[in-house]
Design a protein around this motif. Structure first.
Motif, short mmCIF file in Angstrom:
data_model
loop_
_atom_site.label_atom_id
_atom_site.label_comp_id
_atom_site.label_asym_id
_atom_site.label_seq_id
_atom_site.Cartn_x
_atom_site.Cartn_y
_atom_site.Cartn_z
N LEU A 1 -11.76 -15.44 -7.14
CA LEU A 1 -13.12 -15.95 -6.98
C LEU A 1 -13.89 -15.91 -8.30
CD1 LEU A 1 -14.22 -14.45 -3.53
CD2 LEU A 1 -13.36 -16.74 -4.02
N LEU A 2 -13.74 -14.82 -9.03
CA LEU A 2 -14.45 -14.69 -10.32
C LEU A 2 -13.96 -15.74 -11.31
CD1 LEU A 2 -14.53 -10.79 -10.77
CD2 LEU A 2 -16.36 -12.28 -9.96
N SER A 3 -12.66 -15.97 -11.35
CA SER A 3 -12.10 -16.98 -12.27
C SER A 3 -12.59 -18.37 -11.92
CB SER A 3 -10.57 -16.93 -12.23
OG SER A 3 -10.08 -15.68 -12.61
N THR A 4 -12.60 -18.68 -10.62
CA THR A 4 -13.08 -19.99 -10.17
C THR A 4 -14.54 -20.19 -10.54
OG1 THR A 4 -11.54 -19.96 -8.30
CG2 THR A 4 -13.41 -21.48 -8.16
N TRP B 1 -19.95 -16.03 -7.22
CA TRP B 1 -18.78 -15.75 -6.42
C TRP B 1 -19.13 -15.41 -4.97
CZ3 TRP B 1 -16.58 -11.41 -3.94
CH2 TRP B 1 -17.32 -10.24 -4.03
N LYS B 2 -20.38 -15.01 -4.72
CA LYS B 2 -20.79 -14.72 -3.34
C LYS B 2 -20.77 -15.99 -2.49
CE LYS B 2 -23.76 -10.90 -4.83
NZ LYS B 2 -25.14 -10.39 -4.93
N ARG B 3 -21.20 -17.10 -3.07
CA ARG B 3 -21.15 -18.39 -2.37
C ARG B 3 -19.70 -18.81 -2.14
NH1 ARG B 3 -25.86 -21.46 -3.13
NH2 ARG B 3 -24.65 -23.37 -3.33
N LEU B 4 -18.86 -18.57 -3.14
CA LEU B 4 -17.44 -18.89 -3.01
C LEU B 4 -16.78 -18.04 -1.92
CD1 LEU B 4 -16.45 -19.20 -6.77
CD2 LEU B 4 -16.51 -21.04 -5.10
N LEU B 5 -17.25 -16.80 -1.78
CA LEU B 5 -16.70 -15.92 -0.76
C LEU B 5 -16.92 -16.50 0.64
CD1 LEU B 5 -15.50 -13.27 0.26
CD2 LEU B 5 -17.78 -12.24 0.04
N VAL B 6 -18.14 -17.00 0.88
CA VAL B 6 -18.45 -17.60 2.18
C VAL B 6 -17.57 -18.82 2.42
CG1 VAL B 6 -20.25 -18.68 3.58
CG2 VAL B 6 -20.82 -16.74 2.11
N THR B 7 -17.42 -19.65 1.40
CA THR B 7 -16.57 -20.84 1.52
C THR B 7 -15.12 -20.46 1.79
OG1 THR B 7 -18.02 -22.06 0.01
CG2 THR B 7 -15.80 -22.94 0.34
N PHE B 8 -14.65 -19.44 1.10
CA PHE B 8 -13.27 -18.99 1.32
C PHE B 8 -13.07 -18.51 2.75
CE2 PHE B 8 -10.23 -15.54 1.67
CZ PHE B 8 -9.07 -16.13 1.19
N LEU B 9 -14.00 -17.73 3.27
CA LEU B 9 -13.88 -17.23 4.63
C LEU B 9 -13.86 -18.38 5.64
CD1 LEU B 9 -16.26 -14.13 4.49
CD2 LEU B 9 -13.75 -14.14 4.43
N CYS B 10 -14.66 -19.41 5.38
CA CYS B 10 -14.70 -20.57 6.27
C CYS B 10 -13.38 -21.34 6.23
CB CYS B 10 -15.86 -21.48 5.91
SG CYS B 10 -17.49 -20.78 6.25
N ILE B 11 -12.84 -21.54 5.03
CA ILE B 11 -11.57 -22.26 4.92
C ILE B 11 -10.45 -21.42 5.51
CG2 ILE B 11 -10.81 -21.45 2.65
CD1 ILE B 11 -10.62 -25.07 3.92
N PHE B 12 -10.56 -20.09 5.42
CA PHE B 12 -9.57 -19.20 6.02
C PHE B 12 -9.55 -19.38 7.54
CE2 PHE B 12 -8.48 -15.20 8.10
CZ PHE B 12 -7.23 -14.94 7.57
N VAL B 13 -10.75 -19.47 8.13
CA VAL B 13 -10.85 -19.70 9.57
C VAL B 13 -10.23 -21.05 9.94
CG1 VAL B 13 -12.46 -20.10 11.48
CG2 VAL B 13 -12.88 -18.24 9.86
N ALA B 14 -10.53 -22.07 9.13
CA ALA B 14 -9.98 -23.41 9.39
C ALA B 14 -8.45 -23.39 9.27
CB ALA B 14 -10.57 -24.42 8.42
N MET B 15 -7.93 -22.71 8.25
CA MET B 15 -6.49 -22.61 8.07
C MET B 15 -5.84 -21.87 9.23
SD MET B 15 -5.05 -23.88 5.24
CE MET B 15 -5.40 -24.38 3.55
N PHE B 16 -6.49 -20.82 9.70
CA PHE B 16 -5.96 -20.03 10.81
C PHE B 16 -5.80 -20.88 12.07
CE2 PHE B 16 -6.77 -17.43 14.61
CZ PHE B 16 -5.71 -16.53 14.52
N PHE B 17 -6.86 -21.58 12.42
CA PHE B 17 -6.80 -22.43 13.62
C PHE B 17 -5.81 -23.58 13.43
CE2 PHE B 17 -10.89 -20.39 14.64
CZ PHE B 17 -10.63 -20.04 15.96
N TYR B 18 -5.72 -24.09 12.22
CA TYR B 18 -4.76 -25.17 11.94
C TYR B 18 -3.33 -24.69 12.20
CZ TYR B 18 -1.95 -28.52 9.34
OH TYR B 18 -0.99 -29.44 8.97
N HIS B 19 -3.01 -23.48 11.71
CA HIS B 19 -1.67 -22.95 11.91
C HIS B 19 -1.40 -22.61 13.37
CE1 HIS B 19 -1.66 -22.48 7.50
NE2 HIS B 19 -0.35 -22.52 7.63
N VAL B 20 -2.42 -22.11 14.07
CA VAL B 20 -2.25 -21.81 15.50
C VAL B 20 -1.94 -23.08 16.27
CG1 VAL B 20 -3.45 -21.06 17.58
CG2 VAL B 20 -3.67 -19.73 15.48
#
Length: 332
Positions: A107-110, A139-158
């Motif tokens: 996140l910091l690098s991005t 990076w705090k804003r990126l953290l929220v975005t990452f968590l959201c995409i993680f949720v989307a990825m999780f449901f996609y794989h399910v």
């Protein structure tokens, strides 16, 4: 980034790579500092994780083989059983520490690279200390975005796993079932690549616009329309390059016992350099793709408004309202 915004829409596959390379080369000192402070540790953590994980697995597998050949109920059996339990606990603790560190440095690098490219684009005064001071806020804003995409990825794989499981059970193990499995696998990989493209552009949007989280994902989805195949092919190319580096590192450094210590150390350093450069290149590319997509949709990025938006992270002015900061449209 020496092209006018109107010209960015005509930048294709090779043009995006070229623009990214020119940006890095022109500001090589700045990107060199970012690489040494953030990206190099990120790549080091990633490569060391593979080596340590292999050591853990080797010990666990060796002890489980020993356990399998030991009579149950004996002191040796109990000792081996306890040892394997401890090793699995240490392994998962190591994994947790790895994912935490990798996640933070990623996140910091991005944040650092996207902010730097935006400052270059708006011709803002840019220093390494300023970038480092901004990164913890971005990076705090990126953290929220990452968590959201993680949720989307999780449901996609399910959903994907559910569809695959139902298809296999319904059709059975035959030629038709194999054909259906291959088709579903292709669709699965295509969808995964599509979500990856959305993720990368959502990261850039989270830094350069007020949207983040699911809003950034929606904007990213709309933004890549018309350039989906180009963006997907670019990220696929970068991903394949990363896999080649990883495979070579595993083959020569981790499993190359016959290569000699000196050879393995030299190749490990070389792999670290390549992985760091590829990571930097990938982060710059995703930002360039953002500007290309903006130009393609005839959305004028007001450099003054974007510059003001970047000032928010420094706390140097009263934040503008969303409608003032938001990137405007122009018509050609």
């Amino acid at each position: 980034m020496d092209k006018e915004q109107e010209e960015m829409q005509f930048v294709g596959f090779f043009g995006i790579f070229n623009e990214s390379y020119k940006a890095i080369f022109a500001w090589r000192k700045m990107f060199g500092k970012i690489t040494l402070s953030l990206i190099l540790p990120l790549s080091f953590i990633y490569l060391v994780h593979m080596e340590v994980s292999n050591l853990f697995f080797s010990k666990i597998i060796h002890n489980e083989i020993e356990l399998h050949h030991t009579r149950p109920g004996t002191p040796k059996y109990e000792k081996l059983s306890d040892l394997i339990s401890d090793e699995w606990a240490y392994f998962w603790l190591f994994k947790a520490a790895y994912f935490t560190l990798f996640f933070i440095f990623s996140l910091l690098s991005t944040a650092a690279v996207v902010y730097t490219i935006a400052c270059i684009y708006t011709a803002r005064e840019l220093t390494f200390n300023k970038v480092i001071s901004v990164v913890p806020k971005v990076w705090k804003r990126l953290l929220v975005t990452f968590l959201c995409i993680f949720v989307a990825m999780f449901f996609y794989h399910v959903v994907a796993f559910g569809v695959l499981l139902v298809s296999v059970i319904s059709i059975g193990r035959n030629d038709l079932g194999l054909a259906v499995f291959i088709v579903l696998a292709i669709f699965y990989l295509a969808g995964l690549l599509y979500l990856t493209v959305i993720w990368h552009l959502a990261n850039v949007i989270s830094v350069l616009e007020e949207a983040y989280g699911f809003n950034a994902m929606v904007k990213s989805k709309n933004l890549i329309k018309g350039n989906t195949w180009v963006a997907a092919l670019i990220f696929l190319t970068v991903g394949i390059a990363a896999v080649v580096i990883q495979f070579s590192f595993q083959r020569v450094v981790i499993h190359g016992r016959r290569s000699g210590v000196g050879t393995r150390v030299v190749y490990a350093i070389f792999s670290l350099f390549l992985h760091s450069m590829l990571t930097l290149f990938g982060l710059v590319i995703q930002t360039v793709i953002y500007f290309v997509c903006k130009s393609y949709h005839h959305e004028n990025i007001d450099k003054s408004a974007l510059s003001d938006h970047l000032e928010v992270y420094l706390g140097e002015y009263v934040p503008l309202k969303a409608r003032d900061v938001q990137l405007e449209q122009y018509h050609v």
